[in-house]
Design a protein around this motif. Structure first.
Motif, PDB file in Angstrom:
ATOM      1  N   SER A 183       0.611  -1.621  -0.463  1.00 12.79           N
ATOM      2  CA  SER A 183       0.641  -0.091   0.198  1.00 12.79           C
ATOM      3  C   SER A 183       0.919   1.187  -0.061  1.00 12.79           C
ATOM      4  O   SER A 183       1.643   1.031   0.645  1.00 12.79           O
ATOM      5  CB  SER A 183      -1.222  -0.350   1.346  1.00 12.79           C
ATOM      6  N   PRO A 184       0.468   2.197  -0.424  1.00 10.43           N
ATOM      7  CA  PRO A 184       0.984   3.508  -1.159  1.00 10.43           C
ATOM      8  C   PRO A 184       1.900   3.974   0.435  1.00 10.43           C
ATOM      9  O   PRO A 184       0.767   3.854   1.854  1.00 10.43           O
ATOM     10  CB  PRO A 184       0.339   4.412  -0.873  1.00 10.43           C
ATOM     11  N   ALA A 185       3.415   3.817   0.961  1.00 11.41           N
ATOM     12  CA  ALA A 185       3.609   4.971   2.129  1.00 11.41           C
ATOM     13  C   ALA A 185       3.391   6.082   2.338  1.00 11.41           C
ATOM     14  O   ALA A 185       3.000   6.772   3.694  1.00 11.41           O
ATOM     15  CB  ALA A 185       4.827   4.689   2.226  1.00 11.41           C
ATOM     16  N   SER A 186       2.774   7.105   1.622  1.00 10.62           N
ATOM     17  CA  SER A 186       2.247   8.394   1.211  1.00 10.62           C
ATOM     18  C   SER A 186       1.287   8.912   0.027  1.00 10.62           C
ATOM     19  O   SER A 186       2.090   8.449  -0.770  1.00 10.62           O
ATOM     20  CB  SER A 186       3.412   9.273   1.293  1.00 10.62           C
ATOM     21  N   ILE A 187       1.398   9.269   0.191  1.00 11.17           N
ATOM     22  CA  ILE A 187      -0.455  10.374  -1.120  1.00 11.17           C
ATOM     23  C   ILE A 187      -0.653  11.196  -0.804  1.00 11.17           C
ATOM     24  O   ILE A 187      -1.073  11.625   0.136  1.00 11.17           O
ATOM     25  CB  ILE A 187      -1.272   9.241  -1.128  1.00 11.17           C
ATOM     26  N   ARG A 188      -0.121  12.300  -1.604  1.00 11.94           N
ATOM     27  CA  ARG A 188      -0.489  13.796  -1.502  1.00 11.94           C
ATOM     28  C   ARG A 188      -1.489  14.126  -2.831  1.00 11.94           C
ATOM     29  O   ARG A 188      -1.122  13.619  -3.922  1.00 11.94           O
ATOM     30  CB  ARG A 188       0.475  15.003  -1.226  1.00 11.94           C
ATOM     31  N   SER A 189      -1.865  15.421  -3.044  1.00 12.06           N
ATOM     32  CA  SER A 189      -2.442  16.406  -3.845  1.00 12.06           C
ATOM     33  C   SER A 189      -2.286  17.295  -4.217  1.00 12.06           C
ATOM     34  O   SER A 189      -1.700  17.710  -2.630  1.00 12.06           O
ATOM     35  CB  SER A 189      -3.489  15.960  -4.070  1.00 12.06           C
ATOM     36  N   VAL A 190      -1.857  18.063  -5.033  1.00  8.52           N
ATOM     37  CA  VAL A 190      -1.851  19.826  -5.568  1.00  8.52           C
ATOM     38  C   VAL A 190      -2.972  19.904  -6.058  1.00  8.52           C
ATOM     39  O   VAL A 190      -3.282  19.048  -7.402  1.00  8.52           O
ATOM     40  CB  VAL A 190      -0.635  20.078  -5.870  1.00  8.52           C
ATOM     41  N   LEU A 191      -2.918  22.061  -6.219  1.00  8.42           N
ATOM     42  CA  LEU A 191      -3.809  22.112  -6.963  1.00  8.42           C
ATOM     43  C   LEU A 191      -4.856  22.216  -7.688  1.00  8.42           C
ATOM     44  O   LEU A 191      -5.828  21.464  -7.801  1.00  8.42           O
ATOM     45  CB  LEU A 191      -3.231  22.291  -8.728  1.00  8.42           C
ATOM     46  N   PRO A 192      -6.214  22.067  -6.153  1.00  6.89           N
ATOM     47  CA  PRO A 192      -7.639  22.612  -5.633  1.00  6.89           C
ATOM     48  C   PRO A 192      -7.763  23.283  -6.017  1.00  6.89           C
ATOM     49  O   PRO A 192      -9.028  22.232  -6.225  1.00  6.89           O
ATOM     50  CB  PRO A 192      -7.173  22.617  -4.264  1.00  6.89           C
ATOM     51  N   GLY A 193      -7.743  24.344  -6.833  1.00  2.59           N
ATOM     52  CA  GLY A 193      -8.498  24.922  -7.266  1.00  2.59           C
ATOM     53  C   GLY A 193      -8.783  25.318  -8.712  1.00  2.59           C
ATOM     54  O   GLY A 193      -8.392  24.216  -9.844  1.00  2.59           O
ATOM     55  N   PRO A 194      -9.576  25.665  -9.624  1.00  5.03           N
ATOM     56  CA  PRO A 194      -9.966  25.367 -10.996  1.00  5.03           C
ATOM     57  C   PRO A 194      -8.621  25.894 -11.518  1.00  5.03           C
ATOM     58  O   PRO A 194      -8.074  26.808 -11.302  1.00  5.03           O
ATOM     59  CB  PRO A 194     -11.031  26.297 -11.385  1.00  5.03           C
ATOM     60  N   MET A 195      -8.589  25.602 -12.939  1.00 10.64           N
ATOM     61  CA  MET A 195      -7.637  25.805 -13.590  1.00 10.64           C
ATOM     62  C   MET A 195      -6.987  27.496 -13.790  1.00 10.64           C
ATOM     63  O   MET A 195      -6.174  28.502 -13.852  1.00 10.64           O
ATOM     64  CB  MET A 195      -7.567  25.440 -14.781  1.00 10.64           C
ATOM     65  N   TRP A 196      -7.915  28.184 -13.818  1.00  6.44           N
ATOM     66  CA  TRP A 196      -8.216  29.671 -13.754  1.00  6.44           C
ATOM     67  C   TRP A 196      -7.229  30.421 -12.748  1.00  6.44           C
ATOM     68  O   TRP A 196      -7.203  31.275 -12.505  1.00  6.44           O
ATOM     69  CB  TRP A 196      -8.929  30.843 -14.474  1.00  6.44           C
ATOM     70  N   SER A 197      -7.430  29.885 -11.473  1.00  5.29           N
ATOM     71  CA  SER A 197      -6.966  30.209 -10.246  1.00  5.29           C
ATOM     72  C   SER A 197      -5.420  29.889 -10.905  1.00  5.29           C
ATOM     73  O   SER A 197      -4.431  29.866  -9.300  1.00  5.29           O
ATOM     74  CB  SER A 197      -7.750  29.376  -9.825  1.00  5.29           C
ATOM     75  N   TRP A 198      -4.512  28.856 -11.077  1.00  5.80           N
ATOM     76  CA  TRP A 198      -3.365  28.163 -10.985  1.00  5.80           C
ATOM     77  C   TRP A 198      -2.731  29.918 -11.535  1.00  5.80           C
ATOM     78  O   TRP A 198      -1.818  29.772 -12.597  1.00  5.80           O
ATOM     79  CB  TRP A 198      -3.264  27.341 -12.230  1.00  5.80           C
ATOM     80  N   LYS A 199      -2.055  30.380 -10.817  1.00  2.00           N
ATOM     81  CA  LYS A 199      -1.526  31.603 -10.947  1.00  2.00           C
ATOM     82  C   LYS A 199      -0.795  31.799  -9.526  1.00  2.00           C
ATOM     83  O   LYS A 199      -0.885  31.530  -8.721  1.00  2.00           O
ATOM     84  CB  LYS A 199      -2.725  32.618 -10.841  1.00  2.00           C
ATOM     85  N   ASN A 200       0.841  32.790  -9.982  1.00  2.00           N
ATOM     86  CA  ASN A 200       1.353  32.640  -9.505  1.00  2.00           C
ATOM     87  C   ASN A 200       1.255  34.204  -8.496  1.00  2.00           C
ATOM     88  O   ASN A 200       1.792  34.978  -8.271  1.00  2.00           O
ATOM     89  CB  ASN A 200       2.561  33.055 -10.288  1.00  2.00           C
ATOM     90  N   ARG A 223       3.572   7.192  -2.779  1.00  2.00           N
ATOM     91  CA  ARG A 223       4.933   6.574  -2.669  1.00  2.00           C
ATOM     92  C   ARG A 223       5.234   5.756  -2.850  1.00  2.00           C
ATOM     93  O   ARG A 223       3.837   5.682  -1.230  1.00  2.00           O
ATOM     94  CB  ARG A 223       5.672   7.529  -2.434  1.00  2.00           C
ATOM     95  N   VAL A 224       5.167   4.326  -3.087  1.00  2.00           N
ATOM     96  CA  VAL A 224       5.137   3.118  -2.450  1.00  2.00           C
ATOM     97  C   VAL A 224       6.181   2.297  -2.396  1.00  2.00           C
ATOM     98  O   VAL A 224       7.410   2.343  -2.660  1.00  2.00           O
ATOM     99  CB  VAL A 224       4.658   2.288  -3.459  1.00  2.00           C
ATOM    100  N   ASP A 225       6.633   2.329  -0.859  1.00  2.00           N
ATOM    101  CA  ASP A 225       7.750   1.173  -0.632  1.00  2.00           C
ATOM    102  C   ASP A 225       7.793  -0.234  -0.152  1.00  2.00           C
ATOM    103  O   ASP A 225       7.198  -0.468   0.811  1.00  2.00           O
ATOM    104  CB  ASP A 225       8.594   1.904   0.857  1.00  2.00           C
ATOM    105  N   PHE A 226       8.649  -0.762  -1.413  1.00  2.00           N
ATOM    106  CA  PHE A 226       8.597  -1.876  -1.342  1.00  2.00           C
ATOM    107  C   PHE A 226       9.575  -2.790  -0.084  1.00  2.00           C
ATOM    108  O   PHE A 226      11.122  -3.128  -0.224  1.00  2.00           O
ATOM    109  CB  PHE A 226       9.094  -2.719  -2.304  1.00  2.00           C
ATOM    110  N   ARG A 227       8.803  -2.532   1.591  1.00  2.00           N
ATOM    111  CA  ARG A 227       9.814  -2.734   2.881  1.00  2.00           C
ATOM    112  C   ARG A 227      10.014  -3.932   2.498  1.00  2.00           C
ATOM    113  O   ARG A 227       9.547  -4.864   2.577  1.00  2.00           O
ATOM    114  CB  ARG A 227       9.254  -2.081   3.456  1.00  2.00           C
ATOM    115  N   ASN A 228      11.172  -4.651   2.836  1.00  2.00           N
ATOM    116  CA  ASN A 228      11.506  -5.597   3.887  1.00  2.00           C
ATOM    117  C   ASN A 228      11.601  -7.284   2.155  1.00  2.00           C
ATOM    118  O   ASN A 228      10.832  -7.761   2.234  1.00  2.00           O
ATOM    119  CB  ASN A 228      10.647  -6.804   4.569  1.00  2.00           C
TER     120      ASN A 228
END
Length: 268
Positions: A183-200, A223-228
């Motif tokens: 199973s994934p060791a870590s799972i995250r996301s980015v860019l929650p807003g609509p594309m018109w809000s992708w501004k610096n 990220r999936v880590d193959f431990r052991n």
């Protein structure tokens, strides 16, 4: 889906727009956040569906020894122009990789499952050739971006994104577990807003410049880590191979794939 020269140019052009540059910055931030726990120097990383080489170019800068595969000759040519001799690049199908079990330390699947005819097979193959783990990035079906650019509404015109198979984080978790046993060791996301809000600029930079839990953003990575895990080709054996020999071995032609012309041939 096989990408042609128009797709490759469109892909590159998108990341040069203000929204595309901002999106790329956030994807790279997410990638760096996820791989922070991985060792890098002298570690071999494979990207399945490397496209024009945008992300493995970044990972080369992070210290990985990189290899890329793609089934589009046009995309591979663009990747070769970008990377030169910094990467080994092969033309082959990611659903049937011509590499040995555990041949790489890590494998990257970054916005490629959406365009695969058999994403489960692609994940299984990625897990098979990896001794250390996987990094998987995908377009999130539970996002505002999907409803504006991914869903095929009756009034919407067809596009590459609308024809893609977007996934939910829970679906990808299941596929990874089924395909790798982990199973994934870590799972995250980015860019929650609509594309018109992708501004610096404020306040949009604050909204879209944060790494969120998996269900919020347009783009999700795990990220999936193959431990052991007991590799069939022990890692210690790779580490004792001189780099020149290892490099020669990785560049050998294999019957299921084609490495393509080198950079000198393309410049003739």
């Amino acid at each position: 889906m096989v990408w042609d020269s128009f797709d490759a140019e469109k892909f590159e052009t998108w990341f040069k727009t203000p929204e595309g540059r901002f999106a790329l910055e956030q994807e790279v931030r997410l990638m760096d956040n996820l791989i922070a726990a991985w060792p890098r120097r002298k570690r071999k990383l494979l990207e399945v569906g490397c496209g024009t080489g945008l992300f493995i170019d970044h990972l080369y800068g992070c210290g990985f020894d990189i290899t890329g595969v793609d089934h589009s000759p046009v995309m591979l040519e663009a990747a070769r122009k970008r990377l030169g001799n910094r990467a080994s690049l092969y033309l082959c199908n990611g659903e049937s990789l011509p590499f040995d079990d555990n041949e790489f330390d890590f494998t990257l699947l970054w916005t490629v499952l959406e365009f695969s005819s058999d994403p489960e097979a692609m994940l299984r193959e990625a897990a098979r050739v990896s001794a250390g783990g996987l990094l998987v990035g995908f377009l999130n079906r539970h996002s505002i971006y999907f409803f504006t650019h991914g869903r095929m509404w009756p009034w919407a015109s067809p596009s590459t994104l609308r024809s893609a198979n977007w996934f939910s984080p829970s679906e990808v978790r299941r596929m990874i577990k089924d395909g790798s046993g982990y199973s994934p060791a870590s799972i995250r996301s980015v860019l929650p807003g609509p594309m018109w809000s992708w501004k610096n600029r404020i306040p949009w930079k604050q909204l879209n410049g944060i790494i969120y839990p998996p269900y919020f953003g347009a783009f999700t990575g795990c990220r999936v880590d193959f431990r052991n895990r007991v590799p069939l080709n022990p890692l210690h054996a790779w580490k004792n191979i001189p780099s020149a020999v290892s490099s020669r071995k990785s560049k050998e032609l294999k019957p299921e794939c084609f490495r393509g012309p080198d950079s000198n041939e393309l410049n003739r």
